[in-house]
Design a protein around this motif. Structure first.
Motif, PDB file in Angstrom:
ATOM      1  N   GLN A  10      31.936  42.967  36.158  1.00 21.50           N
ATOM      2  CA  GLN A  10      33.141  42.411  35.958  1.00 21.50           C
ATOM      3  C   GLN A  10      33.863  42.672  34.744  1.00 21.50           C
ATOM      4  O   GLN A  10      33.311  42.621  33.822  1.00 21.50           O
ATOM      5  CB  GLN A  10      32.789  40.825  36.246  1.00 21.50           C
ATOM      6  CG  GLN A  10      32.317  40.303  37.291  1.00 21.50           C
ATOM      7  CD  GLN A  10      32.364  38.720  37.289  1.00 21.50           C
ATOM      8  OE1 GLN A  10      33.451  38.059  37.176  1.00 21.50           O
ATOM      9  NE2 GLN A  10      31.253  38.021  37.467  1.00 21.50           N
ATOM     10  N   PRO A  12      37.563  41.492  33.106  1.00 23.68           N
ATOM     11  CA  PRO A  12      38.703  40.808  32.956  1.00 23.68           C
ATOM     12  C   PRO A  12      39.558  41.451  32.025  1.00 23.68           C
ATOM     13  O   PRO A  12      39.089  41.613  30.714  1.00 23.68           O
ATOM     14  CB  PRO A  12      38.110  39.413  32.482  1.00 23.68           C
ATOM     15  CG  PRO A  12      37.048  39.674  31.726  1.00 23.68           C
ATOM     16  CD  PRO A  12      36.573  41.057  32.118  1.00 23.68           C
ATOM     17  N   THR A  86      44.458  43.900  40.501  1.00 27.98           N
ATOM     18  CA  THR A  86      43.211  43.030  40.441  1.00 27.98           C
ATOM     19  C   THR A  86      42.385  43.384  41.986  1.00 27.98           C
ATOM     20  O   THR A  86      43.181  43.429  42.972  1.00 27.98           O
ATOM     21  CB  THR A  86      43.638  41.681  40.658  1.00 27.98           C
ATOM     22  OG1 THR A  86      44.087  41.172  39.463  1.00 27.98           O
ATOM     23  CG2 THR A  86      42.190  40.472  41.184  1.00 27.98           C
ATOM     24  N   GLU A  88      38.320  45.070  43.498  1.00 32.49           N
ATOM     25  CA  GLU A  88      36.984  45.679  43.322  1.00 32.49           C
ATOM     26  C   GLU A  88      36.972  47.202  43.314  1.00 32.49           C
ATOM     27  O   GLU A  88      37.694  47.910  44.429  1.00 32.49           O
ATOM     28  CB  GLU A  88      36.025  45.148  44.317  1.00 32.49           C
ATOM     29  CG  GLU A  88      34.617  45.512  43.970  1.00 32.49           C
ATOM     30  CD  GLU A  88      33.391  44.529  43.926  1.00 32.49           C
ATOM     31  OE1 GLU A  88      33.819  43.488  44.876  1.00 32.49           O
ATOM     32  OE2 GLU A  88      32.576  44.340  43.227  1.00 32.49           O
ATOM     33  N   LEU A 111      34.701  44.463  39.648  1.00 34.15           N
ATOM     34  CA  LEU A 111      35.760  43.511  39.891  1.00 34.15           C
ATOM     35  C   LEU A 111      36.401  43.517  38.793  1.00 34.15           C
ATOM     36  O   LEU A 111      36.144  43.012  37.514  1.00 34.15           O
ATOM     37  CB  LEU A 111      35.158  42.212  40.234  1.00 34.15           C
ATOM     38  CG  LEU A 111      36.167  41.049  40.572  1.00 34.15           C
ATOM     39  CD1 LEU A 111      36.960  41.434  41.800  1.00 34.15           C
ATOM     40  CD2 LEU A 111      35.561  39.757  40.821  1.00 34.15           C
ATOM     41  N   THR A 113      39.765  41.903  37.042  1.00 33.12           N
ATOM     42  CA  THR A 113      40.558  40.887  37.363  1.00 33.12           C
ATOM     43  C   THR A 113      41.737  41.048  36.033  1.00 33.12           C
ATOM     44  O   THR A 113      41.410  41.127  35.035  1.00 33.12           O
ATOM     45  CB  THR A 113      39.847  39.537  37.222  1.00 33.12           C
ATOM     46  OG1 THR A 113      38.816  39.495  38.058  1.00 33.12           O
ATOM     47  CG2 THR A 113      40.636  38.402  37.050  1.00 33.12           C
ATOM     48  N   ASN A 115      44.542  39.089  34.353  1.00 35.60           N
ATOM     49  CA  ASN A 115      45.191  38.061  34.059  1.00 35.60           C
ATOM     50  C   ASN A 115      46.493  37.758  33.574  1.00 35.60           C
ATOM     51  O   ASN A 115      46.807  38.957  32.519  1.00 35.60           O
ATOM     52  CB  ASN A 115      44.347  37.114  33.230  1.00 35.60           C
ATOM     53  CG  ASN A 115      43.028  36.743  34.021  1.00 35.60           C
ATOM     54  OD1 ASN A 115      42.793  36.483  34.989  1.00 35.60           O
ATOM     55  ND2 ASN A 115      42.155  37.463  33.135  1.00 35.60           N
TER      56      ASN A 115
END
Lengths: 116, 115
Positions: A10, A12, A86, A88, A111, A113, A115
């Motif tokens: 992941q 972010p 955003t 995968e 993944l 993400t 924001n």
């Protein structure tokens, strides 16, 4: 047999920040390299590919990747991400074994993400 | 033009039942691949078809899995006596191959749930 390791499951980031998604591979023969993106509830879409030639390849949506043979890496980068990035992301390799079977070996995915 | 299509998009079945998943590749693409994507995992290669050549079945996980490709176009993946561990998204891809074009184009997948 080849294998692919995506080092981050992941990632972010904030909108407009740069991002790098890491991918390392191993293979006993030369390879072709791919990055695919999978948006929620959708199929896989090709972002970019390295077959030969220049080691810096540019893809869709402002993404690029650099093939580094000595480090067996193919990291994906984007200088400024958007909320719409955003998704995968999957790194994949195919062996260049001289046949016509280019079955892909995939990493487990990262993944991303983004924001606000 | 039309992309790779797969049907059904979702399939819920009971353990022990047989299921058939269908893939329609892009017209003119001679190579066809099946992959499986289990939750939290990357995609796993299952089987490869190329023209009239013998398929590469090396990725099929057990003899309950089989696939055929009729007329060099449509392909069907069959899973017999389904088990809960067969629950996954099954993806089909096709590629042209000729002229050095090896990029695989993926369909939207079939989500299989085995209860």
């Amino acid at each position: 047999a080849q294998s692919v390791t995506q080092l981050d499951s992941q990632v972010p980031v904030f909108e407009e920040a740069p991002v790098e998604l890491r991918c390392n591979y191993s293979s006993s023969v030369s390879v072709y390299l791919f990055w695919y993106v999978q948006y929620p509830n959708q199929g896989l879409q090709l972002l970019l590919k390295y077959l030969s030639g220049s080691t810096l390849v540019k893809g869709i949506n402002g993404f690029e990747a650099e093939f580094n043979k000595s480090q067996t890496s193919f990291h994906l980068r984007k200088p400024s991400v958007h909320i719409s990035d955003t998704a995968e992301y999957f790194c994949a390799v195919s062996e260049n074994s001289g046949g016509s079977n280019y079955k892909l070996t995939f990493g487990k995915g990262t993944l991303l993400t983004v924001n606000p | 033009g039309a992309g790779v299509s797969q049907s059904p998009s979702n399939k819920v079945t009971e353990k022990g039942k047989d299921v058939e998943l269908r893939c329609d590749p892009i017209s003119g693409h001679t190579a066809l691949y099946w992959y499986r994507q289990r939750l939290g995992q990357g995609l796993e290669f299952l089987i490869y078809f190329q023209g009239n050549s013998a398929p590469d079945k090396s990725g099929l996980p057990s003899d309950r899995f089989s696939a055929e490709r009729t007329g060099g176009s449509v392909s069907t993946l069959t899973i017999q006596r389904t088990q809960q561990e067969d629950s996954a998204v099954y993806l089909c891809a096709s590629s042209l191959v000729a002229g050095g074009s090896i990029t695989q184009y993926f369909g939207p997948g079939t989500r299989l749930t085995v209860l």
